[in-house]
Design a protein around this motif. Structure first.
Motif, short mmCIF file in Angstrom:
data_model
loop_
_atom_site.label_atom_id
_atom_site.label_comp_id
_atom_site.label_asym_id
_atom_site.label_seq_id
_atom_site.Cartn_x
_atom_site.Cartn_y
_atom_site.Cartn_z
N ALA A 178 0.85 -1.19 0.00
CA ALA A 178 0.00 0.00 0.00
C ALA A 178 0.88 1.24 0.00
O ALA A 178 1.95 1.26 0.63
N VAL A 179 0.44 2.28 -0.72
CA VAL A 179 1.19 3.53 -0.77
C VAL A 179 0.27 4.71 -0.57
O VAL A 179 -0.93 4.65 -0.88
N ASP A 180 0.84 5.78 -0.06
CA ASP A 180 0.14 7.06 0.03
C ASP A 180 1.16 8.17 -0.08
O ASP A 180 2.34 7.98 0.27
N ALA A 181 0.71 9.33 -0.54
CA ALA A 181 1.61 10.47 -0.73
C ALA A 181 1.81 11.28 0.54
O ALA A 181 2.70 12.15 0.58
N GLU A 182 1.02 11.03 1.58
CA GLU A 182 1.09 11.81 2.81
C GLU A 182 1.68 10.96 3.94
O GLU A 182 1.14 9.92 4.29
N PRO A 183 2.80 11.40 4.52
CA PRO A 183 3.46 10.60 5.56
C PRO A 183 2.56 10.24 6.74
O PRO A 183 2.64 9.12 7.26
N ALA A 184 1.70 11.17 7.16
CA ALA A 184 0.82 10.87 8.29
C ALA A 184 -0.19 9.78 7.94
O ALA A 184 -0.56 8.97 8.80
N MET A 185 -0.62 9.73 6.70
CA MET A 185 -1.50 8.65 6.27
C MET A 185 -0.76 7.31 6.26
O MET A 185 -1.30 6.28 6.67
N VAL A 186 0.48 7.33 5.80
CA VAL A 186 1.29 6.11 5.78
C VAL A 186 1.41 5.55 7.19
O VAL A 186 1.30 4.33 7.41
#
Length: 270
Positions: A71-79
């Motif tokens: 899984a990937v996301d562009a926002e560190p807090a979401m990661v």
């Protein structure tokens, strides 16, 4: 990859917003997840990529189904949130349209509303197709235009206060946009080279409260929140007053809000 002004605006808007999103709009966005995973053929042993994972709902469910999940996301807090929600998944920081994966690395790829947040949707879909093995399946969701009545509620409150989209929040460039209908979304996947494309509309009633639904925009979550929080306090108070009045249309038992929503879900083969 060169980021568009829209991409840069999205990165700024979502920076540090993971907790506020989790407390407001995340439950709404989780609704299509089982249908999305099923449409992509996710099952035990399948190598699946969840792009724009957000708080990790789709990744967590895919793990429960026995898939091998990245899984990937562009926002560190979401990661960080997603890594806690789906501890068995490989959760990384990455943004479309430049994913750090080899060609044909995954059997299935899903993107739950991620295409609403990229500046070049066609390039994003081409990248998703690149990392999907030939014959592998992809499934993605977006919000339709025009929106369902429940989704339009906050926008109506903003409009009733005479507020328009601020200049610092660029819209998608006309040449990058597409029709947010079943036909338009299906055509977009076809342009990306996917075959056997099918698009359908999912509908549901989202049950929330006035306080919970207002908490998202009040904290600056998503475009609607960026519009609200860019106003001076008197205008914000006016928007909230209109919002509270309009909520009467959606009043449910026990003080609940019952908000009709819809999403477009499209699927195809690489």
């Amino acid at each position: 990859m060169v980021q568009t002004a829209f991409d840069e605006s999205e990165r700024r808007a979502w920076a540090g917003q993971a907790d506020a999103y989790a407390a407001s709009f995340a439950k709404l966005c989780a609704y299509p997840v089982p249908w999305l995973l099923d449409a992509a053929g996710v099952r035990e042993g399948v190598r699946v990529l969840d792009v724009g994972t957000g708080t990790g709902t789709a990744a967590a469910v895919a793990c429960e189904w026995g898939a091998k999940v990245t899984a990937v996301d562009a926002e560190p807090a979401m990661v960080a949130l997603a890594a806690r929600a789906a501890p068995d998944a490989d959760v990384r920081l990455a943004a479309l349209p430049g994913l750090p994966f080899a060609d044909h690395e995954f059997d299935a790829v899903v993107g739950n509303f991620v295409l609403n947040h990229v500046g070049r949707p066609r390039e994003a879909l081409a990248e998703l197709r690149r990392v999907t093995r030939p014959g592998g399946r992809m499934a993605v969701t977006i919000w339709p235009v025009p929106p369902a009545p429940g989704q339009a509620l906050l926008g109506r409150a903003v409009g009733a206060a005479g507020v328009t989209r601020p200049a610092h929040l660029p819209a998608l460039a006309p040449e990058d946009d597409f029709l947010r209908t079943e036909e338009g979304f299906a055509a977009l996947l076809g342009e990306a080279g996917l075959t056997d494309v099918v698009c359908e509309t999912l509908t549901w009633d989202h049950r929330t409260t006035l306080e919970e639904w207002w908490s998202g925009p009040a904290a600056g979550v998503a475009t609607i929140g960026q519009i609200v929080t860019s106003q001076d306090p008197a205008v914000v108070a006016e928007i909230k007053s209109h919002f509270e009045s309009l909520c009467a249309e959606f009043a449910g038992p026990g003080g609940a809000l019952v908000l009709p929503h819809a999403a477009l879900m499209a699927r195809g083969r690489a």
